[in-house]
Design an enzyme around this catalytic site. Structure first.
Site, PDB file in Angstrom:
ATOM      1  N   HIS A 164      24.512  61.569  95.344  1.00  0.00           N
ATOM      2  CA  HIS A 164      24.998  62.102  94.065  1.00  0.00           C
ATOM      3  C   HIS A 164      24.801  63.618  93.952  1.00  0.00           C
ATOM      4  O   HIS A 164      25.385  64.251  93.073  1.00  0.00           O
ATOM      5  CB  HIS A 164      24.340  61.376  92.885  1.00  0.00           C
ATOM      6  CG  HIS A 164      22.898  61.719  92.667  1.00  0.00           C
ATOM      7  ND1 HIS A 164      21.874  60.931  93.124  1.00  0.00           N
ATOM      8  CD2 HIS A 164      22.305  62.752  92.023  1.00  0.00           C
ATOM      9  CE1 HIS A 164      20.707  61.460  92.772  1.00  0.00           C
ATOM     10  NE2 HIS A 164      20.950  62.577  92.103  1.00  0.00           N
ATOM     11  N   ASP A 194      22.696  55.691  97.992  1.00  0.00           N
ATOM     12  CA  ASP A 194      22.570  57.055  97.473  1.00  0.00           C
ATOM     13  C   ASP A 194      21.890  57.989  98.478  1.00  0.00           C
ATOM     14  O   ASP A 194      20.984  58.758  98.136  1.00  0.00           O
ATOM     15  CB  ASP A 194      21.789  57.049  96.153  1.00  0.00           C
ATOM     16  CG  ASP A 194      22.039  58.318  95.340  1.00  0.00           C
ATOM     17  OD1 ASP A 194      23.015  59.021  95.639  1.00  0.00           O
ATOM     18  OD2 ASP A 194      21.242  58.602  94.417  1.00  0.00           O
ATOM     19  N   SER A 273      16.254  65.760  92.720  1.00  0.00           N
ATOM     20  CA  SER A 273      16.970  64.735  93.477  1.00  0.00           C
ATOM     21  C   SER A 273      17.186  65.168  94.921  1.00  0.00           C
ATOM     22  O   SER A 273      17.624  66.285  95.189  1.00  0.00           O
ATOM     23  CB  SER A 273      18.326  64.449  92.821  1.00  0.00           C
ATOM     24  OG  SER A 273      18.162  63.841  91.572  1.00  0.00           O
TER      25      SER A 273
END
Length: 430
Positions: A164, A194, A273
């Protein structure tokens, strides 16, 4: 200054003289037997002493007047000399009266500092650039649309991050710890888990691969460390503990569940992230990927994809540029809809004829000529393992490989059937 004033303000009490002649004559002093062995002081040096004239008779050179002065007068002039020396001496008052000791860190602090210094060169800053066209000039521009973290996987320039973080990018740039920036290309990605793999062309001496650990033997309560770039603040360290294991979250891209996720209370914010989650030895145990927060900021509940899952994905991406994962090729109803029908299992909404399930004969949900709904097959188990939700089905399929034949048990109408299905990869992964 304060010490000098205190000395000036203090005068020891003295006895009141019994006669008016407080300064005896020189001849009388010389006749005094106590002065048989005089101590000579220079007139330029007046020490602070409580003088006992019987034991320390005093004789001053050139100035016999001082030999007759009482103790209090000596203290006064000595204080005055000391005060004068403090005024004329160029010494910082703080340095004159304060002794500083070097700062000492505790053992756990030293370990944390060492861990950060050793692993910071492995953490990178990733910028996601998107192409935008100006509405007035029609010029095409590259505009940053997001950023995140990542880490160096090997000396070949492979960078691991979250999918993402790079989704929708027209161009990607990677900034190393020495602030050098390189263009990155996408090697491959796994939307379901992911995870994405990039590659940069950087000198090998600038690439420091992160030590890879094991996540299978983690324990709740052990210390963890997260390094990343929250809110664009590069190389930020946060600490915490593992607060939970074997959690399950959904992929931000496909909604497919990710199992065995690590839960931590180390602060993870937007920009973290793709960054590494480390154990106390500095080894990688997970990728920081999500937080549970109504506000979007850290609330003490963060999630990391375990390194055992990441390693398998990265190996496939390096070798083949893709992840081969088996599927049934069906679309199924939300779990809540099945519960409302009072059923348990996975309701098949669509099983295309060219899918593994369609080829095996699974039936889709449809309507009759009168518009009434006819439920399709409801999957209740795969290879003897019970299936109650979509997550259960995905979890079982993750343990299988492409080409495996599985036995799918379905509820069709009022009876159950067992149907063999040959698993195939996704169409876009062939």
């Amino acid at each position: 200054m304060a010490s000098a004033l205190a000395l000036l303000a203090y005068t020891p009490p003295t006895k009141k003289p019994t006669n008016n002649n407080i300064f005896p004559s020189r001849s009388k002093l010389l006749k005094n037997p106590n002065f048989s062995k005089p101590i000579t002081f220079s007139s330029s040096f007046l020490p602070i002493l409580q003088i006992n004239k019987k034991k320390f008779p005093i004789k001053t050179t050139n100035y016999p007047f001082f030999s007759s002065i009482p103790d209090s007068v000596f203290v006064f002039f000595t204080s005055l000399a000391l005060s004068f020396s403090l005024f004329i001496t160029d010494i910082d008052s703080a340095l004159a009266f304060v002794v500083t000791t070097p700062r000492r860190l505790q053992e756990d602090e030293l370990a944390t500092v060492r861990l950060f210094k050793e692993n910071t060169p492995s953490v990178v800053y990733i910028t996601n650039l998107a192409i935008r066209q100006d509405a007035f000039t029609l010029d095409v521009l590259e505009v940053p649309q997001g950023s995140g973290s990542g880490f160096v996987w090997d000396k070949d320039g492979h960078i691991v991050t979250n999918y993402h973080v790079i989704r929708g990018a027209s161009e990607l740039s990677v900034t190393l710890s020495d602030q050098s920036t390189y263009k990155a290309k996408v090697v491959g990605f796994d939307q379901d888990k992911d995870v994405a793999l990039l590659r940069i062309e950087a000198p090998k001496d600038k690439l420091k691969p992160i030590p890879v650990g094991v996540s299978a033997n983690l324990l709740v309560g052990q210390k963890v460390y997260a390094i990343g770039n929250p809110f664009g603040l590069d190389h930020t360290l946060t600490t915490g503990v593992i607060s939970g294991l074997r959690r399950e979250i959904s992929s931000a891209a496909t909604g497919r569940p990710i199992q065995d996720v690590i839960q931590t209370d180390a602060a993870i914010n937007p920009g973290n992230s793709g960054g590494p989650l480390l154990d106390s030895s500095g080894s990688l145990i997970g990728i920081n990927t999500a937080i549970y927060s109504p506000s979007g900021a850290s609330s003490g509940v963060g999630f990391s994809i375990p390194v055992d899952t990441v390693s398998g994905i990265v190996d496939q991406l390096v070798k083949f540029g893709k992840v081969t994962r088996p599927i049934l090729g069906i679309k199924f109803a939300p779990d809540q809809s099945v519960e409302q029908l009072g059923l348990s299992g996975v309701l098949v909404l669509d099983a295309p004829a060219d899918s593994p399930a369609g080829k095996a004969g699974l039936q889709s949900t449809k309507r009759d000529p009168y518009g009434r709904l006819i439920l399709g097959d409801i999957i209740t188990s795969v290879n003897g393992k019970k299936v109650t939700t979509g997550s259960d089905l995905y979890r079982i399929l993750d343990q299988c490989k492409v080409g495996d034949k599985v036995i799918v048990e379905v509820l069709r109408g009022d009876h159950k059937e067992k149907i063999p299905v040959l698993l195939e990869p996704k169409p876009d992964e062939t």
